[in-house]
Design a protein around this motif. Structure first.
Motif, mmCIF file in Angstrom:
data_model
loop_
_atom_site.group_PDB
_atom_site.id
_atom_site.type_symbol
_atom_site.label_atom_id
_atom_site.label_comp_id
_atom_site.label_asym_id
_atom_site.label_seq_id
_atom_site.Cartn_x
_atom_site.Cartn_y
_atom_site.Cartn_z
ATOM 1 N N PRO A 1 0.630 -1.199 -0.009
ATOM 2 C CA PRO A 1 0.014 0.021 -0.032
ATOM 3 C C PRO A 1 0.852 1.419 -0.028
ATOM 4 N N TYR A 2 0.280 2.316 -0.553
ATOM 5 C CA TYR A 2 1.022 3.740 -0.475
ATOM 6 C C TYR A 2 0.991 4.315 0.982
ATOM 7 N N GLN A 3 2.196 4.926 1.061
ATOM 8 C CA GLN A 3 2.488 5.500 2.344
ATOM 9 C C GLN A 3 2.928 6.827 2.214
ATOM 10 N N GLU A 4 2.286 7.962 2.320
ATOM 11 C CA GLU A 4 2.937 9.253 1.836
ATOM 12 C C GLU A 4 4.300 9.561 2.954
ATOM 13 N N PRO A 5 5.132 10.057 2.234
ATOM 14 C CA PRO A 5 6.342 10.325 2.882
ATOM 15 C C PRO A 5 6.067 11.388 4.022
ATOM 16 N N PRO A 6 7.191 11.299 5.061
ATOM 17 C CA PRO A 6 6.907 12.232 6.247
ATOM 18 C C PRO A 6 7.129 13.613 5.754
ATOM 19 N N ALA A 7 6.470 14.592 6.361
ATOM 20 C CA ALA A 7 6.853 15.748 6.117
ATOM 21 C C ALA A 7 8.291 16.421 6.340
ATOM 22 N N GLU B 1 7.944 26.003 -6.459
ATOM 23 C CA GLU B 1 7.374 25.927 -5.314
ATOM 24 C C GLU B 1 6.457 24.940 -4.953
ATOM 25 N N SER B 2 6.648 24.058 -3.653
ATOM 26 C CA SER B 2 5.668 23.102 -3.451
ATOM 27 C C SER B 2 4.523 23.287 -2.718
ATOM 28 N N GLU B 3 3.684 22.671 -2.500
ATOM 29 C CA GLU B 3 2.229 22.707 -2.065
ATOM 30 C C GLU B 3 2.639 23.030 -0.514
ATOM 31 N N GLU B 4 3.460 22.352 0.019
ATOM 32 C CA GLU B 4 3.919 22.561 1.568
ATOM 33 C C GLU B 4 4.570 24.120 1.616
ATOM 34 N N ALA B 5 5.533 24.370 0.781
ATOM 35 C CA ALA B 5 6.080 25.620 0.792
ATOM 36 C C ALA B 5 5.019 26.705 0.744
#
Length: 115
Positions: free
Chosen positions: A18-24, A66-70
């Motif tokens: 299963p897909y796991q989102e990488p940590p921030a 620019e990323s979404e987090e940025a």
């Protein structure tokens, strides 16, 4: 006519990961973003056209990368840095269009021509 045989599905359910989102990343300081915000000020203070053009390039790269987090974590949007870089270019090229007034006390003619 359609073929009567169906291909066997070779996927195995027990091998599915299963897909796991990488940590921030947290509070990672982006060096390019820092340059994009400080180079326009350096160009304005030093009236250096090369630093102004470098500021435009860095700010465009920073804005487009620019990323979404940025976008969520920064206080100023990327297009603000681009605007500041363009403003620094305007300031550095301003003496070409609006020459500074002559200084007081400067001789109007060369000193060696007076008789």
């Amino acid at each position: 006519m359609e073929p009567q045989h169906k291909e066997k599905d070779m996927r195995q359910a027990d091998l599915v990961i299963p897909y796991q989102e990488p940590p921030a990343k947290g509070d990672v300081v982006e060096f390019q973003s820092t340059l994009a915000s400080t180079l326009p000020m350096a160009a304005i203070f030093m009236r250096n056209k090369y630093i102004g053009w470098t500021a435009v390039i860095f700010s465009l790269q920073s804005w487009l990368g620019e990323s979404e987090e940025a976008k969520r974590s920064t206080s100023t949007p990327g297009y603000f840095n681009v605007g500041m870089a363009l403003m620094s270019l305007l300031v550095t090229y301003l003496p070409l269009f609006l020459p500074p007034p002559p200084q007081r006390g400067a001789p109007a003619a060369p000193a060696g021509t007076a008789a």
